[in-house]
Design an enzyme around this catalytic site. Sequence first.
Site, PDB file in Angstrom:
ATOM      1  N   ASP A  26     -39.854   5.289  -4.476  1.00  0.00           N
ATOM      2  CA  ASP A  26     -40.441   6.358  -5.307  1.00  0.00           C
ATOM      3  C   ASP A  26     -39.865   6.229  -6.710  1.00  0.00           C
ATOM      4  O   ASP A  26     -38.835   5.582  -6.919  1.00  0.00           O
ATOM      5  CB  ASP A  26     -40.109   7.745  -4.737  1.00  0.00           C
ATOM      6  CG  ASP A  26     -40.675   8.871  -5.613  1.00  0.00           C
ATOM      7  OD1 ASP A  26     -41.856   8.793  -6.005  1.00  0.00           O
ATOM      8  OD2 ASP A  26     -39.924   9.810  -5.946  1.00  0.00           O
ATOM      9  N   SER A  27     -40.522   6.879  -7.664  1.00  0.00           N
ATOM     10  CA  SER A  27     -40.029   6.881  -9.036  1.00  0.00           C
ATOM     11  C   SER A  27     -38.692   7.626  -9.152  1.00  0.00           C
ATOM     12  O   SER A  27     -37.977   7.442 -10.125  1.00  0.00           O
ATOM     13  CB  SER A  27     -41.066   7.541  -9.947  1.00  0.00           C
ATOM     14  OG  SER A  27     -41.373   8.835  -9.458  1.00  0.00           O
ATOM     15  N   CYS A  59     -44.758   7.375  -3.564  1.00  0.00           N
ATOM     16  CA  CYS A  59     -44.982   7.887  -4.917  1.00  0.00           C
ATOM     17  C   CYS A  59     -46.486   7.796  -5.155  1.00  0.00           C
ATOM     18  O   CYS A  59     -47.071   6.709  -5.060  1.00  0.00           O
ATOM     19  CB  CYS A  59     -44.235   7.017  -5.925  1.00  0.00           C
ATOM     20  SG  CYS A  59     -44.558   7.444  -7.650  1.00  0.00           S
ATOM     21  N   ASN A  60     -47.080   8.944  -5.416  1.00  0.00           N
ATOM     22  CA  ASN A  60     -48.538   8.953  -5.622  1.00  0.00           C
ATOM     23  C   ASN A  60     -48.924   8.199  -6.883  1.00  0.00           C
ATOM     24  O   ASN A  60     -49.935   7.507  -6.915  1.00  0.00           O
ATOM     25  CB  ASN A  60     -49.047  10.394  -5.719  1.00  0.00           C
ATOM     26  CG  ASN A  60     -49.129  11.060  -4.361  1.00  0.00           C
ATOM     27  OD1 ASN A  60     -50.198  11.155  -3.783  1.00  0.00           O
ATOM     28  ND2 ASN A  60     -48.000  11.511  -3.846  1.00  0.00           N
ATOM     29  N   THR A  61     -48.102   8.330  -7.923  1.00  0.00           N
ATOM     30  CA  THR A  61     -48.433   7.680  -9.189  1.00  0.00           C
ATOM     31  C   THR A  61     -48.429   6.158  -9.017  1.00  0.00           C
ATOM     32  O   THR A  61     -49.360   5.474  -9.441  1.00  0.00           O
ATOM     33  CB  THR A  61     -47.425   8.121 -10.284  1.00  0.00           C
ATOM     34  OG1 THR A  61     -47.314   9.541 -10.233  1.00  0.00           O
ATOM     35  CG2 THR A  61     -47.883   7.683 -11.645  1.00  0.00           C
ATOM     36  N   HIS A 103     -43.077  15.217  -4.843  1.00  0.00           N
ATOM     37  CA  HIS A 103     -42.196  16.343  -5.164  1.00  0.00           C
ATOM     38  C   HIS A 103     -42.764  17.678  -4.640  1.00  0.00           C
ATOM     39  O   HIS A 103     -42.025  18.610  -4.372  1.00  0.00           O
ATOM     40  CB  HIS A 103     -42.065  16.508  -6.687  1.00  0.00           C
ATOM     41  CG  HIS A 103     -41.039  15.646  -7.323  1.00  0.00           C
ATOM     42  ND1 HIS A 103     -41.212  14.298  -7.514  1.00  0.00           N
ATOM     43  CD2 HIS A 103     -39.821  15.951  -7.852  1.00  0.00           C
ATOM     44  CE1 HIS A 103     -40.149  13.811  -8.130  1.00  0.00           C
ATOM     45  NE2 HIS A 103     -39.288  14.782  -8.345  1.00  0.00           N
ATOM     46  N   CYS A 121     -48.369  14.453  -4.901  1.00  0.00           N
ATOM     47  CA  CYS A 121     -47.120  14.084  -5.570  1.00  0.00           C
ATOM     48  C   CYS A 121     -46.034  14.397  -4.555  1.00  0.00           C
ATOM     49  O   CYS A 121     -46.050  15.481  -3.945  1.00  0.00           O
ATOM     50  CB  CYS A 121     -46.914  14.909  -6.839  1.00  0.00           C
ATOM     51  SG  CYS A 121     -45.286  14.673  -7.586  1.00  0.00           S
ATOM     52  N   GLU A 173     -37.192  19.821  -8.748  1.00  0.00           N
ATOM     53  CA  GLU A 173     -35.840  19.234  -8.871  1.00  0.00           C
ATOM     54  C   GLU A 173     -34.796  20.288  -9.195  1.00  0.00           C
ATOM     55  O   GLU A 173     -33.640  20.173  -8.799  1.00  0.00           O
ATOM     56  CB  GLU A 173     -35.855  18.128  -9.939  1.00  0.00           C
ATOM     57  CG  GLU A 173     -36.640  16.927  -9.467  1.00  0.00           C
ATOM     58  CD  GLU A 173     -36.398  15.659 -10.264  1.00  0.00           C
ATOM     59  OE1 GLU A 173     -35.495  15.642 -11.127  1.00  0.00           O
ATOM     60  OE2 GLU A 173     -37.126  14.678 -10.010  1.00  0.00           O
TER      61      GLU A 173
HETATM   62  N1  DGL Z   1     -42.964  11.502  -7.063  1.00  0.00           N
HETATM   63  C1  DGL Z   1     -43.955  11.111  -8.062  1.00  0.00           C
HETATM   64  C2  DGL Z   1     -45.342  11.042  -7.433  1.00  0.00           C
HETATM   65  O1  DGL Z   1     -45.520  11.208  -6.222  1.00  0.00           O
HETATM   66  C3  DGL Z   1     -43.998  12.063  -9.223  1.00  0.00           C
HETATM   67  C4  DGL Z   1     -42.872  11.990 -10.209  1.00  0.00           C
HETATM   68  C5  DGL Z   1     -43.155  11.101 -11.411  1.00  0.00           C
HETATM   69  O2  DGL Z   1     -43.872  11.521 -12.335  1.00  0.00           O
HETATM   70  O3  DGL Z   1     -42.632  10.008 -11.423  1.00  0.00           O
HETATM   71  O4  DGL Z   1     -46.295  10.818  -8.129  1.00  0.00           O
END
Ligand code: DGL
Length: 290
Positions: free
Chosen positions: A27-28, A90-92, A209, A207, A175
Amino acid sequence: MNVSSPSLPSNPLSIENSTQQAIGVFDSGVGGLTAVRKLVNMLPNERVIYFGDTARVPYGNKTAATVSAYSQECVHFLIQRQIKLVIIACNTASALALEDIQRISPVPVVGVIEPAAEAALAETRSGRIGIIGTRATVQSGAYQSAIKHLCTQKGIDREIVVFAEACPLFVPFAEEGWHYHPATRLVAEEYLAPLKKAQIDTLILGCTHYPMLTDVIQDVLPNVSLINSGEEAVSVADAILHEQSIHAMQRGMNRIVECYVTDKSTAFMSVAERFLGFPLGMAEEVRFGK
Ligand code: DGL
Protein backbone atom coordinates in the site's frame (compact mmCIF):
# COMPACT_ATOMS: atom_id res chain seq x y z
CA MET A 1 18.15 -0.99 5.06
CA ASN A 2 19.41 0.35 1.72
CA VAL A 3 18.00 -1.22 -1.40
CA SER A 4 19.25 -0.82 -4.94
CA SER A 5 17.33 -2.22 -7.89
CA PRO A 6 18.95 -5.53 -8.89
CA SER A 7 17.28 -7.68 -11.52
CA LEU A 8 14.34 -9.92 -10.59
CA PRO A 9 14.94 -13.53 -9.62
CA SER A 10 14.09 -15.65 -12.67
CA ASN A 11 11.86 -18.13 -10.86
CA PRO A 12 11.27 -17.26 -7.24
CA LEU A 13 8.40 -19.75 -6.83
CA SER A 14 8.96 -23.48 -6.67
CA ILE A 15 6.18 -25.95 -5.88
CA GLU A 16 8.14 -27.53 -2.98
CA ASN A 17 8.50 -24.42 -0.90
CA SER A 18 5.74 -22.18 -2.22
CA THR A 19 3.32 -23.04 0.59
CA GLN A 20 5.82 -21.66 3.13
CA GLN A 21 6.47 -18.46 1.19
CA ALA A 22 4.87 -15.27 2.37
CA ILE A 23 2.05 -13.23 0.86
CA GLY A 24 3.26 -9.73 -0.06
CA VAL A 25 0.92 -6.84 0.65
CA PHE A 26 1.59 -3.38 -0.71
CA ASP A 27 0.00 0.00 0.00
CA SER A 28 1.05 3.63 -0.31
CA GLY A 29 1.11 3.82 3.50
CA VAL A 30 -0.77 2.32 6.43
CA GLY A 31 -4.19 1.84 4.75
CA GLY A 32 -3.37 -1.65 3.46
CA LEU A 33 -3.07 -2.84 7.05
CA THR A 34 -6.90 -2.96 7.14
CA ALA A 35 -6.57 -5.71 4.51
CA VAL A 36 -3.80 -7.43 6.51
CA ARG A 37 -6.17 -7.49 9.51
CA LYS A 38 -8.60 -9.55 7.44
CA LEU A 39 -5.78 -11.66 5.95
CA VAL A 40 -4.44 -12.67 9.36
CA ASN A 41 -7.95 -13.49 10.65
CA MET A 42 -8.95 -15.44 7.59
CA LEU A 43 -5.65 -17.20 6.85
CA PRO A 44 -3.83 -17.42 10.21
CA ASN A 45 -1.17 -19.82 8.91
CA GLU A 46 0.06 -17.45 6.24
CA ARG A 47 3.15 -15.33 6.70
CA VAL A 48 2.71 -11.73 5.51
CA ILE A 49 5.30 -9.23 4.31
CA TYR A 50 3.82 -5.75 4.26
CA PHE A 51 5.32 -2.83 2.39
CA GLY A 52 4.05 0.73 3.01
CA ASP A 53 5.49 3.58 0.97
CA THR A 54 5.10 6.00 3.88
CA ALA A 55 7.78 8.40 2.58
CA ARG A 56 5.81 9.10 -0.60
CA VAL A 57 2.19 8.77 0.60
CA PRO A 58 -0.35 10.02 -0.48
CA TYR A 59 -0.57 8.48 -3.94
CA GLY A 60 -4.13 9.75 -4.33
CA ASN A 61 -3.18 13.15 -5.72
CA LYS A 62 -0.33 12.02 -8.00
CA THR A 63 -0.20 11.23 -11.71
CA ALA A 64 -0.58 7.71 -13.11
CA ALA A 65 3.07 7.71 -14.23
CA THR A 66 4.31 8.56 -10.73
CA VAL A 67 2.01 6.08 -8.99
CA SER A 68 3.08 3.35 -11.41
CA ALA A 69 6.81 4.04 -10.96
CA TYR A 70 6.53 4.11 -7.15
CA SER A 71 4.31 1.01 -7.05
CA GLN A 72 6.65 -1.02 -9.26
CA GLU A 73 9.60 -0.12 -7.06
CA CYS A 74 7.76 -1.25 -3.92
CA VAL A 75 6.40 -4.47 -5.45
CA HIS A 76 9.89 -5.25 -6.74
CA PHE A 77 11.10 -5.13 -3.12
CA LEU A 78 8.42 -7.69 -2.16
CA ILE A 79 9.20 -9.97 -5.11
CA GLN A 80 12.83 -10.09 -4.01
CA ARG A 81 11.61 -11.58 -0.73
CA GLN A 82 10.36 -14.72 -2.49
CA ILE A 83 6.66 -14.09 -1.98
CA LYS A 84 4.10 -16.41 -3.57
CA LEU A 85 1.41 -13.81 -4.29
CA VAL A 86 1.05 -10.06 -4.00
CA ILE A 87 -2.02 -8.10 -2.93
CA ILE A 88 -2.13 -4.47 -4.03
CA ALA A 89 -4.03 -3.22 -0.97
CA CYS A 90 -4.16 0.30 -2.38
CA ASN A 91 -7.03 1.42 -4.58
CA THR A 92 -5.00 4.19 -6.18
CA ALA A 93 -2.18 1.82 -7.22
CA SER A 94 -4.71 -0.81 -8.33
CA ALA A 95 -6.55 1.78 -10.41
CA LEU A 96 -3.46 3.30 -12.04
CA ALA A 97 -0.75 0.67 -12.05
CA LEU A 98 -2.17 -2.87 -11.86
CA GLU A 99 -1.19 -3.86 -15.40
CA ASP A 100 2.33 -2.44 -15.02
CA ILE A 101 2.76 -4.36 -11.76
CA GLN A 102 1.43 -7.58 -13.31
CA ARG A 103 3.96 -7.16 -16.12
CA ILE A 104 6.94 -7.17 -13.71
CA SER A 105 5.62 -9.82 -11.32
CA PRO A 106 6.42 -13.52 -11.69
CA VAL A 107 3.75 -14.34 -9.07
CA PRO A 108 -0.03 -13.69 -9.12
CA VAL A 109 -1.06 -10.09 -8.41
CA VAL A 110 -4.45 -9.31 -6.84
CA GLY A 111 -5.69 -5.74 -6.98
CA VAL A 112 -8.66 -4.37 -5.04
CA ILE A 113 -10.77 -2.90 -7.85
CA GLU A 114 -12.22 -5.95 -9.56
CA PRO A 115 -12.95 -7.92 -6.34
CA ALA A 116 -14.77 -4.91 -4.84
CA ALA A 117 -16.68 -4.21 -8.07
CA GLU A 118 -17.79 -7.84 -8.20
CA ALA A 119 -18.93 -7.78 -4.57
CA ALA A 120 -20.89 -4.57 -5.16
CA LEU A 121 -22.67 -6.08 -8.17
CA ALA A 122 -23.58 -9.14 -6.11
CA GLU A 123 -24.84 -6.96 -3.26
CA THR A 124 -26.90 -4.26 -4.97
CA ARG A 125 -30.64 -4.72 -5.29
CA SER A 126 -31.49 -1.34 -6.82
CA GLY A 127 -28.53 -1.26 -9.22
CA ARG A 128 -27.44 2.11 -7.78
CA ILE A 129 -23.82 1.77 -6.65
CA GLY A 130 -21.68 4.44 -5.01
CA ILE A 131 -17.88 4.59 -5.01
CA ILE A 132 -15.70 6.69 -2.74
CA GLY A 133 -11.93 6.94 -3.08
CA THR A 134 -9.00 9.24 -3.62
CA ARG A 135 -9.16 11.81 -6.43
CA ALA A 136 -6.84 9.71 -8.59
CA THR A 137 -8.96 6.56 -8.13
CA VAL A 138 -12.22 8.35 -8.91
CA GLN A 139 -10.78 10.24 -11.89
CA SER A 140 -9.23 7.08 -13.33
CA GLY A 141 -12.68 5.60 -13.93
CA ALA A 142 -11.23 2.19 -13.01
CA TYR A 143 -14.24 1.13 -10.91
CA GLN A 144 -16.70 2.27 -13.54
CA SER A 145 -14.80 0.25 -16.21
CA ALA A 146 -14.57 -2.82 -13.97
CA ILE A 147 -18.31 -2.74 -13.26
CA LYS A 148 -19.10 -2.32 -16.96
CA HIS A 149 -16.74 -5.14 -17.88
CA LEU A 150 -18.20 -7.48 -15.24
CA CYS A 151 -21.76 -6.73 -16.40
CA THR A 152 -20.79 -7.74 -19.94
CA GLN A 153 -18.87 -10.80 -18.75
CA LYS A 154 -21.70 -12.02 -16.49
CA GLY A 155 -24.50 -11.08 -18.88
CA ILE A 156 -26.07 -8.69 -16.36
CA ASP A 157 -28.61 -6.76 -18.41
CA ARG A 158 -30.43 -4.80 -15.68
CA GLU A 159 -29.55 -1.13 -15.40
CA ILE A 160 -26.52 -0.40 -13.16
CA VAL A 161 -25.88 3.24 -12.33
CA VAL A 162 -22.61 4.27 -10.69
CA PHE A 163 -21.99 7.45 -8.66
CA ALA A 164 -18.42 8.31 -7.61
CA GLU A 165 -17.13 10.87 -5.10
CA ALA A 166 -13.56 11.68 -4.09
CA CYS A 167 -13.12 11.96 -0.30
CA PRO A 168 -9.46 13.00 0.14
CA LEU A 169 -9.86 14.32 3.71
CA PHE A 170 -10.92 10.89 4.96
CA VAL A 171 -7.29 9.71 4.77
CA PRO A 172 -5.84 12.15 7.37
CA PHE A 173 -8.93 11.75 9.59
CA ALA A 174 -8.43 7.96 9.61
CA GLU A 175 -4.72 8.31 10.41
CA GLU A 176 -5.42 10.85 13.13
CA GLY A 177 -7.69 8.31 14.83
CA TRP A 178 -10.69 10.64 14.48
CA HIS A 179 -12.93 7.72 13.66
CA TYR A 180 -16.00 9.25 15.20
CA HIS A 181 -15.04 12.87 15.76
CA PRO A 182 -17.63 15.63 15.11
CA ALA A 183 -15.30 17.05 12.43
CA THR A 184 -15.20 13.67 10.66
CA ARG A 185 -18.99 13.48 10.81
CA LEU A 186 -19.29 16.97 9.29
CA VAL A 187 -16.89 16.14 6.47
CA ALA A 188 -18.63 12.79 5.86
CA GLU A 189 -22.02 14.51 5.57
CA GLU A 190 -20.57 16.93 3.02
CA TYR A 191 -18.81 14.28 0.92
CA LEU A 192 -21.61 11.72 1.05
CA ALA A 193 -24.56 14.10 0.42
CA PRO A 194 -24.58 13.51 -3.38
CA LEU A 195 -24.57 9.73 -2.82
CA LYS A 196 -27.45 10.01 -0.35
CA LYS A 197 -29.36 12.10 -2.88
CA ALA A 198 -28.60 9.52 -5.59
CA GLN A 199 -30.25 6.85 -3.36
CA ILE A 200 -27.48 4.32 -3.71
CA ASP A 201 -28.00 1.01 -1.86
CA THR A 202 -24.35 -0.17 -2.02
CA LEU A 203 -21.14 1.79 -1.43
CA ILE A 204 -17.62 0.66 -2.30
CA LEU A 205 -15.07 1.90 0.24
CA GLY A 206 -12.57 2.46 -2.59
CA CYS A 207 -9.63 3.38 -0.38
CA THR A 208 -8.08 1.07 2.18
CA HIS A 209 -8.06 3.84 4.80
CA TYR A 210 -11.84 4.20 4.76
CA PRO A 211 -12.79 1.04 6.71
CA MET A 212 -11.43 2.92 9.76
CA LEU A 213 -14.35 5.34 9.30
CA THR A 214 -17.03 2.68 8.76
CA ASP A 215 -19.19 3.77 11.72
CA VAL A 216 -19.45 7.39 10.66
CA ILE A 217 -20.02 6.50 6.99
CA GLN A 218 -22.72 4.00 7.97
CA ASP A 219 -24.38 6.60 10.20
CA VAL A 220 -24.59 9.08 7.34
CA LEU A 221 -25.82 6.37 4.92
CA PRO A 222 -27.80 4.08 7.27
CA ASN A 223 -29.41 1.67 4.81
CA VAL A 224 -26.48 1.28 2.47
CA SER A 225 -24.32 -1.88 2.28
CA LEU A 226 -20.62 -1.07 2.59
CA ILE A 227 -18.08 -3.02 0.53
CA ASN A 228 -14.56 -3.21 1.98
CA SER A 229 -12.21 -3.34 -1.03
CA GLY A 230 -9.22 -4.74 0.90
CA GLU A 231 -11.28 -7.57 2.39
CA GLU A 232 -12.69 -8.50 -1.01
CA ALA A 233 -9.15 -8.69 -2.42
CA VAL A 234 -8.12 -11.00 0.43
CA SER A 235 -11.00 -13.37 -0.44
CA VAL A 236 -9.82 -13.48 -4.06
CA ALA A 237 -6.23 -14.10 -2.91
CA ASP A 238 -7.49 -16.98 -0.73
CA ALA A 239 -9.25 -18.51 -3.73
CA ILE A 240 -6.05 -18.29 -5.84
CA LEU A 241 -3.92 -19.87 -3.09
CA HIS A 242 -6.33 -22.81 -2.88
CA GLU A 243 -6.71 -23.12 -6.64
CA GLN A 244 -2.92 -23.30 -7.00
CA SER A 245 -2.49 -25.43 -3.84
CA ILE A 246 0.03 -22.98 -2.40
CA HIS A 247 -1.79 -22.05 0.84
CA ALA A 248 0.13 -22.62 4.09
CA MET A 249 -1.06 -25.78 5.86
CA GLN A 250 0.51 -24.89 9.18
CA ARG A 251 1.94 -21.89 10.91
CA GLY A 252 5.71 -21.49 10.36
CA MET A 253 8.30 -20.33 12.88
CA ASN A 254 8.62 -16.85 11.42
CA ARG A 255 6.86 -13.73 12.61
CA ILE A 256 3.38 -13.50 11.05
CA VAL A 257 3.58 -9.89 9.82
CA GLU A 258 6.93 -8.50 8.70
CA CYS A 259 6.56 -4.82 7.96
CA TYR A 260 8.75 -2.52 5.83
CA VAL A 261 8.17 1.19 5.28
CA THR A 262 10.02 3.91 3.40
CA ASP A 263 9.70 6.32 6.34
CA LYS A 264 9.23 5.29 9.94
CA SER A 265 7.96 8.37 11.73
CA THR A 266 7.55 8.40 15.51
CA ALA A 267 3.77 7.97 15.16
CA PHE A 268 4.01 5.07 12.69
CA MET A 269 3.77 2.11 15.08
CA SER A 270 0.73 3.41 16.95
CA VAL A 271 -1.14 4.40 13.78
CA ALA A 272 -0.24 1.08 12.13
CA GLU A 273 -1.37 -0.96 15.14
CA ARG A 274 -4.70 0.86 15.18
CA PHE A 275 -5.24 -0.03 11.51
CA LEU A 276 -4.07 -3.59 12.06
CA GLY A 277 -6.02 -4.20 15.27
CA PHE A 278 -3.13 -5.98 17.04
CA PRO A 279 0.53 -5.27 17.92
CA LEU A 280 2.80 -5.15 14.90
CA GLY A 281 6.04 -6.06 16.66
CA MET A 282 8.50 -4.85 14.03
CA ALA A 283 8.73 -2.34 11.21
CA GLU A 284 11.95 -1.72 9.35
CA GLU A 285 12.77 1.37 7.31
CA VAL A 286 13.87 0.79 3.71
CA ARG A 287 15.63 3.37 1.53
CA PHE A 288 15.59 2.90 -2.21
CA GLY A 289 18.85 3.62 -4.03
CA LYS A 290 18.94 6.11 -6.86
N1 DGL B 1 -4.66 3.68 0.80
C1 DGL B 1 -4.74 4.45 -0.44
C2 DGL B 1 -5.80 3.87 -1.37
O1 DGL B 1 -6.40 2.82 -1.09
C3 DGL B 1 -5.07 5.90 -0.18
C4 DGL B 1 -3.98 6.76 0.37
C5 DGL B 1 -3.19 7.52 -0.69
O2 DGL B 1 -3.67 8.54 -1.21
O3 DGL B 1 -2.09 7.09 -0.97
O4 DGL B 1 -6.06 4.43 -2.39
